[in-house]
Design an enzyme around this catalytic site. Structure first.
Site, PDB file in Angstrom:
ATOM      1  N   SER A  90       0.876  -0.894   0.181  1.00  0.00           N
ATOM      2  CA  SER A  90       0.235  -0.398   0.005  1.00  0.00           C
ATOM      3  C   SER A  90       1.072   1.078  -0.224  1.00  0.00           C
ATOM      4  O   SER A  90       1.875   1.078   0.465  1.00  0.00           O
ATOM      5  CB  SER A  90      -1.146  -0.322   1.215  1.00  0.00           C
ATOM      6  OG  SER A  90      -1.869   1.294   1.501  1.00  0.00           O
ATOM      7  N   HIS A 104      -3.037   7.076  -4.470  1.00  0.00           N
ATOM      8  CA  HIS A 104      -2.730   6.271  -3.396  1.00  0.00           C
ATOM      9  C   HIS A 104      -2.600   4.672  -4.473  1.00  0.00           C
ATOM     10  O   HIS A 104      -3.654   4.685  -5.459  1.00  0.00           O
ATOM     11  CB  HIS A 104      -4.006   6.186  -2.558  1.00  0.00           C
ATOM     12  CG  HIS A 104      -4.481   4.984  -2.318  1.00  0.00           C
ATOM     13  ND1 HIS A 104      -5.677   4.219  -2.896  1.00  0.00           N
ATOM     14  CD2 HIS A 104      -3.569   4.828  -1.086  1.00  0.00           C
ATOM     15  CE1 HIS A 104      -5.655   3.284  -2.387  1.00  0.00           C
ATOM     16  NE2 HIS A 104      -4.541   3.343  -1.417  1.00  0.00           N
ATOM     17  N   GLY A 256      -4.443  -5.356  15.192  1.00  0.00           N
ATOM     18  CA  GLY A 256      -3.092  -4.708  15.463  1.00  0.00           C
ATOM     19  C   GLY A 256      -2.190  -4.665  15.210  1.00  0.00           C
ATOM     20  O   GLY A 256      -1.139  -5.281  15.458  1.00  0.00           O
ATOM     21  N   ARG A 258       0.408  -2.224  13.243  1.00  0.00           N
ATOM     22  CA  ARG A 258       1.604  -1.312  13.538  1.00  0.00           C
ATOM     23  C   ARG A 258       1.270  -0.174  12.973  1.00  0.00           C
ATOM     24  O   ARG A 258       1.253   0.820  12.115  1.00  0.00           O
ATOM     25  CB  ARG A 258       3.107  -0.868  12.350  1.00  0.00           C
ATOM     26  CG  ARG A 258       4.311  -0.196  12.981  1.00  0.00           C
ATOM     27  CD  ARG A 258       5.239  -0.190  12.704  1.00  0.00           C
ATOM     28  NE  ARG A 258       6.606   0.319  12.350  1.00  0.00           N
ATOM     29  CZ  ARG A 258       7.520   1.273  12.186  1.00  0.00           C
ATOM     30  NH1 ARG A 258       6.690   1.641  11.021  1.00  0.00           N
ATOM     31  NH2 ARG A 258       8.132   2.696  13.149  1.00  0.00           N
TER      32      ARG A 258
END
Length: 298
Positions: A90, A104, A256, A258
């Site tokens: 991404s 993006h 969860g 980073r």
């Protein structure tokens, strides 16, 4: 499923894009490897205060766990609670010059497994462009490359994925598109694994061709405080979308991942104003009147 082959492709794509961006910017990206206590990790590559990019990030992640986050099973409630594996690349690039658009791109793979059940897998991704000052030739070029990436997979694919992008990157509370779109797809698992993987690779491999020529045309445009102020105002829309609607952001936070890597997509300088609108006939108004309309560019 050849998950190791997918992983190698994603890592190679990250390296290739970062290498090209370092040449365009003239500065190196910082590279951070991270691990996720629940399983997996990733590599975040980021630049801030560059010559071209005020902030840019190109992230790879590969995470797995015992239970799918809610955002991943929202469209498929029958797989809720399964073990999962997710990986992808991404990127979000926020140039300093207001005449160079934000961009993006992401490509990703999901798999959900359960004992004595057929594995469920899918690909997703796309790319979209967010200009602050619009140029028709840039929009036409970006969409033409998106169409070129998808044409080998059927003439109906680009129009479908273009319309999907327009629907997805839309701020409902503002009643306006985030930018001029591009292509977007998700939950892709037909007709077969090889075709879906090939389509996903084609989107990733066409990113630089779609974006680099626009950078070359606009990076030396002169600008002042007015243009920077409008850029910061419009960047607020980017923040609103990513924090309110974006499935990738929600998945990263719920799984969860980073936090620093997930939120690298947010621009470094942003402004909000109360009940503001551009002066009629101005170049800022032209963005709304001509470009933020969901139009067909090719």
């Amino acid at each position: 499923m050849q998950t190791e082959e997918i992983r190698r492709y994603f890592l190679g794509l990250q390296d290739n894009i970062v290498s090209k961006l370092e040449i365009l910017d003239g500065n190196a990206f910082r590279s951070d490897a991270w691990t996720r206590p629940q399983g997996g990790g990733g590599i975040s590559k980021l630049i801030e205060k560059g010559n071209l990019l005020e902030r840019g990030g190109v992230n790879f992640s590969h995470v797995f766990g015992d239970r799918l986050p809610p955002s991943a099973s929202a469209n498929r409630p029958e797989i809720a609670g399964r073990q999962f594996e997710a990986m992808g690349v991404s990127l979000v690039l926020h140039p300093r010059n207001p005449y160079v658009p934000t961009v993006h791109m992401n490509v990703r793979f999901f798999a959900a497994t359960k004992s004595n059940a057929t594995p469920v897998w899918w690909f997703g991704g796309g790319m979209d462009l967010t200009p602050y000052y619009g140029f028709e030739e840039d929009c036409i070029h970006f969409h033409a490359v998106c169409k070129q990436a998808l044409s080998p997979f059927g003439q109906e694919v680009y129009p479908d994925y273009k319309a999907w992008c327009d629907r997805y990157f839309y701020l409902k509370h503002r009643s306006e598109p985030r930018g001029i779109g591009g292509v977007f797809f998700d939950d892709l698992s037909a007709p077969d694994f090889a075709t879906c993987f090939a389509l996903t690779r084609s989107v990733g491999d066409h990113f630089l061709e779609a974006y680099a020529p626009i950078v070359a045309r606009r990076r030396d445009n002169r600008y002042g405080e007015r243009e920077r102020d409008f850029q910061a105002y419009r960047r607020g829309r980017y923040v609103e979308f990513n924090l309110v609607y974006d499935r990738g952001t929600l998945f990263g936070l719920q799984s969860g991942g980073r936090t620093e890597s997930i939120l690298m997509s947010l621009p470094p300088v942003v402004r909000w104003r109360y009940d503001w609108s551009p002066e009629p006939g101005s170049s800022e108004a032209r963005l709304y009147d001509i470009f933020l309309t969901g139009k067909d560019w090719i």
